[in-house]
Design a protein around this motif. Structure first.
Motif, PDB file in Angstrom:
ATOM      1  N   ASP A  11       0.822  -1.206   0.000  1.00 34.37           N
ATOM      2  CA  ASP A  11       0.000   0.000   0.000  1.00 34.37           C
ATOM      3  C   ASP A  11       0.859   1.260   0.000  1.00 34.37           C
ATOM      4  O   ASP A  11       0.504   2.261  -0.641  1.00 34.37           O
ATOM      5  N   ASP A  12       1.991   1.233   0.722  1.00 33.78           N
ATOM      6  CA  ASP A  12       2.893   2.389   0.735  1.00 33.78           C
ATOM      7  C   ASP A  12       3.499   2.609  -0.646  1.00 33.78           C
ATOM      8  O   ASP A  12       3.663   3.749  -1.092  1.00 33.78           O
ATOM      9  N   ALA A  13       3.864   1.515  -1.312  1.00 34.24           N
ATOM     10  CA  ALA A  13       4.451   1.633  -2.645  1.00 34.24           C
ATOM     11  C   ALA A  13       3.474   2.276  -3.614  1.00 34.24           C
ATOM     12  O   ALA A  13       3.831   3.209  -4.363  1.00 34.24           O
ATOM     13  N   THR A  14       2.233   1.809  -3.593  1.00 30.97           N
ATOM     14  CA  THR A  14       1.219   2.386  -4.476  1.00 30.97           C
ATOM     15  C   THR A  14       0.967   3.845  -4.133  1.00 30.97           C
ATOM     16  O   THR A  14       0.854   4.697  -5.032  1.00 30.97           O
ATOM     17  N   ALA A  15       0.899   4.138  -2.848  1.00 25.75           N
ATOM     18  CA  ALA A  15       0.648   5.515  -2.423  1.00 25.75           C
ATOM     19  C   ALA A  15       1.795   6.434  -2.828  1.00 25.75           C
ATOM     20  O   ALA A  15       1.575   7.608  -3.164  1.00 25.75           O
ATOM     21  N   ALA A  16       3.019   5.921  -2.801  1.00 29.87           N
ATOM     22  CA  ALA A  16       4.170   6.734  -3.214  1.00 29.87           C
ATOM     23  C   ALA A  16       4.083   7.072  -4.702  1.00 29.87           C
ATOM     24  O   ALA A  16       4.328   8.221  -5.108  1.00 29.87           O
ATOM     25  N   VAL A  17       3.747   6.081  -5.532  1.00 28.42           N
ATOM     26  CA  VAL A  17       3.608   6.340  -6.968  1.00 28.42           C
ATOM     27  C   VAL A  17       2.474   7.341  -7.211  1.00 28.42           C
ATOM     28  O   VAL A  17       2.613   8.275  -8.021  1.00 28.42           O
ATOM     29  N   ASP A  18       1.369   7.177  -6.499  1.00 31.63           N
ATOM     30  CA  ASP A  18       0.240   8.105  -6.656  1.00 31.63           C
ATOM     31  C   ASP A  18       0.637   9.522  -6.250  1.00 31.63           C
ATOM     32  O   ASP A  18       0.258  10.503  -6.913  1.00 31.63           O
ATOM     33  N   ALA A  19       1.388   9.648  -5.156  1.00 32.94           N
ATOM     34  CA  ALA A  19       1.823  10.971  -4.701  1.00 32.94           C
ATOM     35  C   ALA A  19       2.760  11.610  -5.717  1.00 32.94           C
ATOM     36  O   ALA A  19       2.701  12.823  -5.964  1.00 32.94           O
ATOM     37  N   ALA A  20       3.632  10.808  -6.312  1.00 33.92           N
ATOM     38  CA  ALA A  20       4.533  11.333  -7.337  1.00 33.92           C
ATOM     39  C   ALA A  20       3.733  11.835  -8.533  1.00 33.92           C
ATOM     40  O   ALA A  20       4.011  12.915  -9.077  1.00 33.92           O
ATOM     41  N   TRP A  21       2.736  11.066  -8.922  1.00 35.70           N
ATOM     42  CA  TRP A  21       1.893  11.488 -10.042  1.00 35.70           C
ATOM     43  C   TRP A  21       1.194  12.804  -9.719  1.00 35.70           C
ATOM     44  O   TRP A  21       1.186  13.738 -10.543  1.00 35.70           O
ATOM     45  N   ASP A  22       0.627  12.901  -8.533  1.00 35.66           N
ATOM     46  CA  ASP A  22      -0.090  14.116  -8.137  1.00 35.66           C
ATOM     47  C   ASP A  22       0.831  15.327  -8.084  1.00 35.66           C
ATOM     48  O   ASP A  22       0.386  16.464  -8.284  1.00 35.66           O
ATOM     49  N   ALA A  23       2.135  15.078  -7.829  1.00 41.78           N
ATOM     50  CA  ALA A  23       3.108  16.176  -7.765  1.00 41.78           C
ATOM     51  C   ALA A  23       3.630  16.569  -9.137  1.00 41.78           C
ATOM     52  O   ALA A  23       4.411  17.520  -9.249  1.00 41.78           O
ATOM     53  N   GLY A  24       3.229  15.843 -10.174  1.00 41.99           N
ATOM     54  CA  GLY A  24       3.665  16.191 -11.526  1.00 41.99           C
ATOM     55  C   GLY A  24       4.819  15.374 -12.056  1.00 41.99           C
ATOM     56  O   GLY A  24       5.284  15.613 -13.183  1.00 41.99           O
ATOM     57  N   ILE A  25       5.323  14.416 -11.284  1.00 38.39           N
ATOM     58  CA  ILE A  25       6.406  13.560 -11.761  1.00 38.39           C
ATOM     59  C   ILE A  25       5.857  12.619 -12.831  1.00 38.39           C
ATOM     60  O   ILE A  25       4.838  11.958 -12.618  1.00 38.39           O
TER      61      ILE A  25
END
Length: 333
Positions: free
Chosen positions: A33-47
């Motif tokens: 869940d942390d891994a998925t959340a990290a990718v989602d956060a990166a996407w939301d930040a524009g990465i």
């Protein structure tokens, strides 16, 4: 987040990239869940640039990254993976991987830079990620395999690139001398340069970065914290440098750089992230990001304003090389 083009290719990457080695359980377990959340956060930040490899967690990184990105518009992000280490069944498992990843060792890595090995590796990566294509493929740590990597693997990647199957090709290593050879002597478009153009090590100015400029090619910088010594505002004894305990003289130098950073209203880790962009051939800095909190911190550091005068002062005090470019390769609107 600003996009930068890999020279002479159709591929553009964001200036900050998501390194997915850590979500392959590098050094410790990362919950799914942390891994998925990290990718989602990166996407939301524009990465929009994500890097992985079969080596990372014996395929776990690719599995998790592919699952996290699968519902995203495929044309809106760039993903890179690597070839050179095939994953094959492990006939003598001991229970846990012995190369730094906390995963079962039912598979093992097998060096293979042959044409068949490259094609099989890419096919396996596509199966693990569930994606239809890879945008960038790197040869992964070919230090002891120059001949096969240069004469078999790279021409195979070039053929796939020329067919439009891959957008860009290159090599990634912890040394810069052989990366310069890949840029000068092969069809490589880009290199992933680990730890050799940082605030503490500018040796890439002697080989790979001049080669990139001469041949109109690009570089991605990773390992910009040199295994941790540049990751805190105030370095301390016992911190790591290139995977080992940092020598006292390097800790003292990092502290001196941190003091100069403070006089310019910034911090050592923010400067460490910005520094590679002083060179025009470096188009991206990619960092490992394990949790949404790490993503947030890295994006905040990336967004900090770094005055050009900082580099001038560091050069003047002999804390970075005098031939570090005076102009910044990165600009912001």
């Amino acid at each position: 987040m600003r996009l930068r083009q890999i020279q002479n290719t159709p591929v553009a990457v964001t200036e900050l990239g998501f390194g997915a080695s850590v979500i392959g359980n590098l050094y410790r377990v990362t919950p799914a869940d942390d891994a998925t959340a990290a990718v989602d956060a990166a996407w939301d930040a524009g990465i929009r640039y994500f890097d992985t490899a079969p080596h990372y967690g014996l395929g776990l990184s690719e599995l998790r990254l592919g699952a996290a990105l699968r519902h995203r518009p495929r044309d809106e992000y760039v993903i890179s993976s690597k070839v050179g280490r095939l994953l094959v069944p492990n006939e003598e498992p001991h229970g846990v991987d012995t190369e730094g990843f906390v995963v079962r060792d039912d598979l093992r890595r097998q060096w293979d830079f042959s044409r068949d090995g490259v094609l099989r590796s890419i096919e396996d990566t596509l199966e693990r990620t569930g994606l239809d294509r890879l945008d960038i493929v790197y040869l992964h740590d070919p230090d002891d395999h120059w001949r096969q990597a240069a004469e078999e693997a790279m021409p195979t990647l070039a053929e796939l690139r020329d067919q439009g199957v891959i957008g860009a090709i290159g090599a990634g290593m912890n040394q810069s001398a052989m990366l310069a050879r890949f840029l000068r002597e092969t069809a490589a478009d880009i290199v992933m340069l680990a730890g050799r153009y940082t605030l503490l090590d500018q040796s890439a100015l002697d080989d790979v970065l001049p080669a990139a400029q001469e041949h109109g090619k690009s570089a991605v910088a990773v390992g910009v914290f040199n295994s941790g010594l540049l990751s805190r505002d105030r370095p301390a004894e016992g911190m790591k440098y290139d995977y080992q305990e940092a020598p006292p003289e390097l800790v003292a130098r990092a502290l001196a750089i941190a003091e100069v950073c403070a006089t310019h209203g910034t911090t050592l880790p923010a400067a460490a992230m910005a520094f590679p962009h002083t060179h025009p051939s470096i188009i991206n800095v990619t960092l490992g990001m394990r949790t949404p909190e790490q993503v947030g911190r890295n994006v905040e550091l990336h967004d900090q304003h770094i005055p050009d005068g900082l580099w001038d002062d560091l050069r003047a005090q002999g804390l970075i090389r005098s031939d570090v470019p005076a102009e910044r390769g990165r600009g912001r609107e």
